[in-house]
Design a protein around this motif. Structure first.
Motif, PDB file in Angstrom:
ATOM      1  N   LEU A 172      46.164  32.695  48.146  1.00 57.71           N
ATOM      2  CA  LEU A 172      45.695  33.076  48.753  1.00 57.71           C
ATOM      3  C   LEU A 172      46.032  33.632  50.217  1.00 57.71           C
ATOM      4  O   LEU A 172      45.714  34.821  50.970  1.00 57.71           O
ATOM      5  CB  LEU A 172      44.763  31.740  49.738  1.00 57.71           C
ATOM      6  CG  LEU A 172      43.392  31.538  49.805  1.00 57.71           C
ATOM      7  CD1 LEU A 172      43.245  32.002  48.471  1.00 57.71           C
ATOM      8  CD2 LEU A 172      42.809  30.653  50.830  1.00 57.71           C
ATOM      9  N   SER A 173      47.711  33.574  50.417  1.00 56.47           N
ATOM     10  CA  SER A 173      48.544  33.932  51.390  1.00 56.47           C
ATOM     11  C   SER A 173      49.800  34.858  50.749  1.00 56.47           C
ATOM     12  O   SER A 173      50.343  35.812  51.326  1.00 56.47           O
ATOM     13  CB  SER A 173      49.807  33.148  50.839  1.00 56.47           C
ATOM     14  OG  SER A 173      50.286  32.718  50.134  1.00 56.47           O
ATOM     15  N   THR A 174      49.146  36.001  49.538  1.00 61.70           N
ATOM     16  CA  THR A 174      49.575  36.606  48.893  1.00 61.70           C
ATOM     17  C   THR A 174      48.824  37.832  49.111  1.00 61.70           C
ATOM     18  O   THR A 174      49.235  39.250  49.365  1.00 61.70           O
ATOM     19  CB  THR A 174      49.652  36.863  47.782  1.00 61.70           C
ATOM     20  OG1 THR A 174      50.802  35.559  47.262  1.00 61.70           O
ATOM     21  CG2 THR A 174      50.341  37.913  46.820  1.00 61.70           C
ATOM     22  N   TYR A 175      47.285  37.342  48.631  1.00 66.24           N
ATOM     23  CA  TYR A 175      46.176  38.087  49.139  1.00 66.24           C
ATOM     24  C   TYR A 175      44.877  37.854  49.805  1.00 66.24           C
ATOM     25  O   TYR A 175      44.841  37.462  49.612  1.00 66.24           O
ATOM     26  CB  TYR A 175      45.124  38.319  47.307  1.00 66.24           C
ATOM     27  CG  TYR A 175      46.276  38.755  46.116  1.00 66.24           C
ATOM     28  CD1 TYR A 175      46.821  40.308  46.077  1.00 66.24           C
ATOM     29  CD2 TYR A 175      46.884  38.178  45.576  1.00 66.24           C
ATOM     30  CE1 TYR A 175      47.748  40.414  44.844  1.00 66.24           C
ATOM     31  CE2 TYR A 175      47.725  38.024  44.069  1.00 66.24           C
ATOM     32  CZ  TYR A 175      48.309  39.755  43.746  1.00 66.24           C
ATOM     33  OH  TYR A 175      49.131  40.343  43.198  1.00 66.24           O
ATOM     34  N   PRO A 176      45.167  38.679  50.679  1.00 63.20           N
ATOM     35  CA  PRO A 176      44.794  38.842  52.189  1.00 63.20           C
ATOM     36  C   PRO A 176      42.760  38.822  51.456  1.00 63.20           C
ATOM     37  O   PRO A 176      42.330  37.787  52.264  1.00 63.20           O
ATOM     38  CB  PRO A 176      44.474  39.876  53.440  1.00 63.20           C
ATOM     39  CG  PRO A 176      46.373  39.923  52.615  1.00 63.20           C
ATOM     40  CD  PRO A 176      46.276  40.069  51.367  1.00 63.20           C
ATOM     41  N   GLU A 177      42.725  39.902  51.162  1.00 62.53           N
ATOM     42  CA  GLU A 177      41.098  39.595  50.034  1.00 62.53           C
ATOM     43  C   GLU A 177      40.822  38.096  49.886  1.00 62.53           C
ATOM     44  O   GLU A 177      39.918  38.638  49.247  1.00 62.53           O
ATOM     45  CB  GLU A 177      41.366  41.134  49.412  1.00 62.53           C
ATOM     46  CG  GLU A 177      41.920  41.123  48.413  1.00 62.53           C
ATOM     47  CD  GLU A 177      42.891  41.749  47.695  1.00 62.53           C
ATOM     48  OE1 GLU A 177      43.273  42.097  47.260  1.00 62.53           O
ATOM     49  OE2 GLU A 177      43.732  41.699  49.085  1.00 62.53           O
ATOM     50  N   THR A 179      39.487  35.100  50.216  1.00 63.91           N
ATOM     51  CA  THR A 179      39.359  34.299  51.213  1.00 63.91           C
ATOM     52  C   THR A 179      39.395  32.273  50.725  1.00 63.91           C
ATOM     53  O   THR A 179      39.341  31.782  51.388  1.00 63.91           O
ATOM     54  CB  THR A 179      38.044  34.346  52.354  1.00 63.91           C
ATOM     55  OG1 THR A 179      37.181  34.356  51.140  1.00 63.91           O
ATOM     56  CG2 THR A 179      38.407  36.033  52.688  1.00 63.91           C
TER      57      THR A 179
END
Length: 404
Positions: A172-177, A179
């Motif tokens: 979740l913190s690495t890939y903003p897409e 959610t």
């Protein structure tokens, strides 16, 4: 960097294998220059690391992995548009997702690169990471042909990872897409691993690189070796460019042993290389030209790992028509396994076919010339890449054991 750090954990975590006992690092370990130091690896059913790996008496391997574990240096470079010994995955703008793979139209879209797609095919192989038929949920899905979609092998692995809170938070913190944890897809895992490999083993700070940048000069045996490499020995005919590869395929009379590359319903032990992909008889026994970065550290050599050192390999490689006739089986490092390894080489007609279809490349090199060539090849060693930038993590979120 954050993606690479996430990929580092996944690369060393056995959670991706069917029986949760094998990681990517099992066959691609920094201790062995991103290989495993043996000719043909033991995947599922093996225990231990590198040349010390052996068959697990409680869950014996069915066969060896058919081809030698290749090094991982520079595979994140855009120049690499075809991967695996036979090139069975490659960049193809006309295909969905821009990649041609054995999955063809079933290939999941979302891989950010060819390297990303390549890193995840081993999890589908029962001998590499998936496990034997019916042993676990991943291997059962593979046997039923369920690779993609809900309940497919890749989906099962993604669910395993997403259900570990630490991994979920990292994604979740690495890939903003992404959610929520349930949105973590197999391609996200693969993309992170590719990001790690590209960062960890980028190799561009060797003595050779300094020469390319005009910051150093070669002298002595290394200089003589470079003259041979780019001159009379004709090595650069195939090993061209900054990574010393033409990214093409050549039949060089390499000895074939082990289980070969065949479908489960086939009984032969041959490996026709590129021809298995193209169906073109002209591609028989041709294999991809490997990059030579850090080659002095990545023994053994050849698609079966037939040669334990550069001296024995170079002597055979410059005389492909006679390589099999001169081959010494005692040179091969194979973990002990109760299987028949020499079916092809024990069949004169099969062995002769490999020799006769090899390229007509005949160069005579003396011992001094071979030593000079090796001195040049050692200038491709990159200590930063060999050491790795992130290294082996202290632990992985699954809590499973890391192979060190």
């Amino acid at each position: 960097m954050q993606e690479a750090q996430l990929g580092q954990l996944l690369f060393y975590d056995p959670i991706l294998s069917g029986n949760k006992n094998i990681s990517c690092a099992t066959c691609h370990h920094p201790k062995f220059a991103t290989g495993d130091g043996v000719a043909l690896s033991l995947g599922e059913g093996g225990i231990g690391l590198g040349p010390e790996r052996r068959a697990n008496p409680k869950n014996m391997p069915e066969q060896r992995i058919p081809r030698h574990a290749q090094a991982l240096f520079n595979l994140g470079a855009s120049e690499f548009t075809v991967l695996f010994h036979d090139g069975r995955i490659e960049v193809d703008p006309d295909k969905p997702g821009g990649l041609r793979t054995p999955l063809d139209s079933e290939m999941t879209q979302g891989f950010t690169s060819l390297l990303s797609a390549q890193t995840m095919f081993p999890v589908l192989s029962q001998d590499e990471m998936a496990g034997h038929y019916s042993e676990n949920d991943v291997s059962k899905a593979v046997r039923l042909g369920r690779i993609t979609g809900d309940g497919g092998a890749w989906d099962i692995i993604a669910r395993r990872v997403s259900e570990i809170p630490e991994y979920a938070n990292l994604f979740l913190s690495t890939y903003p897409e992404i959610t929520k944890p349930s949105e973590i897809a197999f391609t996200d895992i693969s993309n992170a691993i590719a990001g790690f490999i590209a960062f960890e083993w980028r190799s561009d700070s060797s003595v050779f690189d300094a020469v390319l940048r005009g910051q150093a000069d070669l002298s002595g045996p290394a200089a003589r070796g470079a003259d041979l490499f780019y001159g009379d020995a004709k090595c650069a005919t195939c090993h061209a460019g900054p990574f010393q590869t033409d990214h093409s395929f050549h039949a060089m009379g390499l000895p074939q042993f082990g289980p070969g590359k065949a479908a489960r319903f086939e009984s032969h032990a041959r490996d026709t290389g590129r021809m298995r992909v193209t169906g073109n008889p002209e591609d028989a026994y041709a294999f991809r030209t490997p990059s030579l970065r850090n080659v002095a550290q990545t023994a053994p050599y050849g698609h079966t790992g037939a040669y334990p050192d550069l001296t024995s390999f170079l002597k055979a490689h410059v005389q492909p028509k006679t390589a099999i006739a001169d081959f010494d089986r005692d040179l091969v490092t194979l973990p002990v396994l109760d299987v028949v390894d020499w079916v092809v080489l024990d069949d004169n007609s099969e062995a002769e076919l490999i020799s006769t279809t090899s390229e007509n490349y005949q160069i005579t090199l003396g011992n001094t010339e071979i030593a000079d060539l090796i001195a040049f090849l050692k200038t491709l060693d990159d200590e930063t890449a060999l050491r790795g930038r992130l290294g082996i993590p202290a632990r992985v979120p699954s809590g499973l054991e890391i192979e060190r």
